[in-house]
Design a protein around this motif. Sequence first.
Motif, short mmCIF file in Angstrom:
data_model
loop_
_atom_site.label_atom_id
_atom_site.label_comp_id
_atom_site.label_asym_id
_atom_site.label_seq_id
_atom_site.Cartn_x
_atom_site.Cartn_y
_atom_site.Cartn_z
N THR A 212 -11.29 -44.70 2.34
CA THR A 212 -11.17 -43.28 2.69
C THR A 212 -10.05 -42.62 1.90
O THR A 212 -10.16 -41.45 1.49
N MET A 213 -8.96 -43.33 1.67
CA MET A 213 -7.81 -42.74 0.99
C MET A 213 -7.95 -42.70 -0.53
O MET A 213 -7.28 -41.90 -1.19
N ILE A 214 -8.80 -43.56 -1.10
CA ILE A 214 -8.96 -43.57 -2.56
C ILE A 214 -9.35 -42.20 -3.10
O ILE A 214 -8.76 -41.71 -4.07
N PRO A 215 -10.34 -41.49 -2.52
CA PRO A 215 -10.66 -40.16 -3.05
C PRO A 215 -9.52 -39.16 -2.91
O PRO A 215 -9.43 -38.22 -3.70
N TYR A 216 -8.65 -39.33 -1.90
CA TYR A 216 -7.48 -38.47 -1.79
C TYR A 216 -6.63 -38.56 -3.06
O TYR A 216 -6.12 -37.56 -3.55
N VAL A 217 -6.47 -39.79 -3.51
CA VAL A 217 -5.58 -40.02 -4.65
C VAL A 217 -6.30 -39.75 -5.96
O VAL A 217 -5.84 -38.98 -6.81
N LEU A 218 -7.45 -40.39 -6.15
CA LEU A 218 -8.14 -40.28 -7.44
C LEU A 218 -8.89 -38.96 -7.59
O LEU A 218 -9.24 -38.59 -8.72
N GLY A 219 -9.11 -38.25 -6.49
CA GLY A 219 -9.72 -36.93 -6.61
C GLY A 219 -8.90 -36.03 -7.50
O GLY A 219 -9.43 -35.18 -8.23
N ASP A 220 -7.57 -36.19 -7.45
CA ASP A 220 -6.68 -35.45 -8.34
C ASP A 220 -6.37 -36.21 -9.62
O ASP A 220 -6.23 -35.61 -10.69
N HIS A 221 -6.24 -37.53 -9.51
CA HIS A 221 -5.58 -38.26 -10.58
C HIS A 221 -6.46 -39.20 -11.39
O HIS A 221 -5.96 -39.85 -12.31
N LEU A 222 -7.76 -39.29 -11.10
CA LEU A 222 -8.63 -40.04 -12.00
C LEU A 222 -8.67 -39.33 -13.35
O LEU A 222 -8.72 -39.95 -14.42
N TYR A 223 -8.67 -38.00 -13.29
CA TYR A 223 -8.47 -37.10 -14.43
C TYR A 223 -9.28 -37.52 -15.65
O TYR A 223 -10.50 -37.54 -15.61
N GLY A 224 -8.63 -37.91 -16.74
CA GLY A 224 -9.37 -38.23 -17.96
C GLY A 224 -10.28 -39.42 -17.83
O GLY A 224 -11.26 -39.57 -18.57
N HIS A 225 -10.01 -40.29 -16.86
CA HIS A 225 -10.85 -41.47 -16.64
C HIS A 225 -12.09 -41.13 -15.81
O HIS A 225 -12.88 -42.03 -15.50
N THR A 226 -12.25 -39.86 -15.47
CA THR A 226 -13.52 -39.42 -14.89
C THR A 226 -14.66 -39.67 -15.88
O THR A 226 -15.79 -39.93 -15.48
N PHE A 227 -14.33 -39.60 -17.16
CA PHE A 227 -15.33 -39.74 -18.22
C PHE A 227 -15.34 -41.17 -18.75
O PHE A 227 -14.33 -41.85 -18.78
N VAL A 228 -16.52 -41.59 -19.17
CA VAL A 228 -16.68 -42.93 -19.77
C VAL A 228 -17.26 -42.76 -21.17
O VAL A 228 -18.38 -42.29 -21.32
#
Length: 415
Positions: A212-228
């Motif tokens: 549940t908490m992972i999207p809290y963090v990576l929703g903002d901070h996955l950032y450039g790694h959103t793309f493959v």
Amino acid sequence: MTNPSSGTVSSGPLEGVRVLDLTTVFMGPSCTQLLADLGADVVKIEAPRGDSVRAIGPYGDKGLGPLFLGLNRNKRSVVMDLKKPEGVAALMRLAQDADVFATNIRPAAMRRLGVGYEQLSAINPRLIYASMVGFSQRGPYAGKAAYDDMIQAATGLPAIVAESTGDAPRYLPVTIADRSVGLYAFGVICAALHARNQTGVGQSVDIPMFETMIPYVLGDHLYGHTFVPEKAGFGYPRLMTRHRRPYKTKDGYVCCLIYHDRQWTLFLEALGKGDLMKTDPRLRDIRTRTQAIDELYQFVSDELAQRSTEEWRQLLPQNEIPIFPMHTFETLLEDEHLASTGFFQETEHPVVGKIRETAVPSEWSGTPPGRRMPAPSLGEHTVQVLAEAGFSPAEIELLLANRAVHAGAAAPEEC
């Protein structure tokens, strides 16, 4: 709570929903208090020693410390010893008519006790069995215990704090994981009730803290790694800069946000530096500003340090820039807006006396929720709830004699 528009009194939109609450500490109780505040009849099932949070802080010796009071209003307390077969049998009997069974005890332990989903759904197919766990039960972490600190660390929050401040890793000084997951669990339970009302059949739902908490963090901070493959690094720069903080003025601190093109234009014009919007390439658009956010936020910090808080409170709103003074705990209690809405309420608790509570933050025109009863003493409602479930006086006396259930002192007439 009184409906401000109609003057009527309502128990809330979840009136008629019965919740058996086998949760302790922060995550589970924060979820079930939301259900209780909105009108559900939440029966808090406690072990003989009670929820450990009862003992924290002033009046902890009475089992009614401030953290417990803040998480358990509008609930009734029943004490059952689930290590005794009679205690388990009594809980099963209560579950026959329940709508929701909420727990943050590990699923394997619940099954060993005989009150897992399979056992309870066999006697009540309409039951929503909500299990708040540390980790998904499908992965290798399934059996691990989890607490707020552990989940903050597991999701990288202390590392992000360190990177964004240049200081050592540290936890956020609020139980952000417990309370965020509790809020999510509240929504999941309401959705499951809606599905049950459509299908007529209940179900088991797991709410894992970690996932549940992972999207809290990576929703903002996955950032450039959103793309493959990745197009940039991790971390949304505007949130990661160490200059993102309350700005120091001559006599205090303020928060102001200068974000979109018009706000930057008006801010610079207010400073007498409007030409920078045309001459400084860093200010061209939100993309360039994001790339240069460290330098730009340092610029804002330097400018705000040159005037008083009140001067900025007068100047910036005139230029469509939001600003707010930085509250402390003390000044928050004196906030004029919260005072005008009656958000902090002083009520009488029958055991510990006058206490301060926060209001239910949502406002309803038709079925307003609110405070119906104070946080309960340990076992205060054991006899009452068992009697409502059809236990005879003789059955209740036998359970009490066997110490399968415990009854606390009934409170004076509830305020």
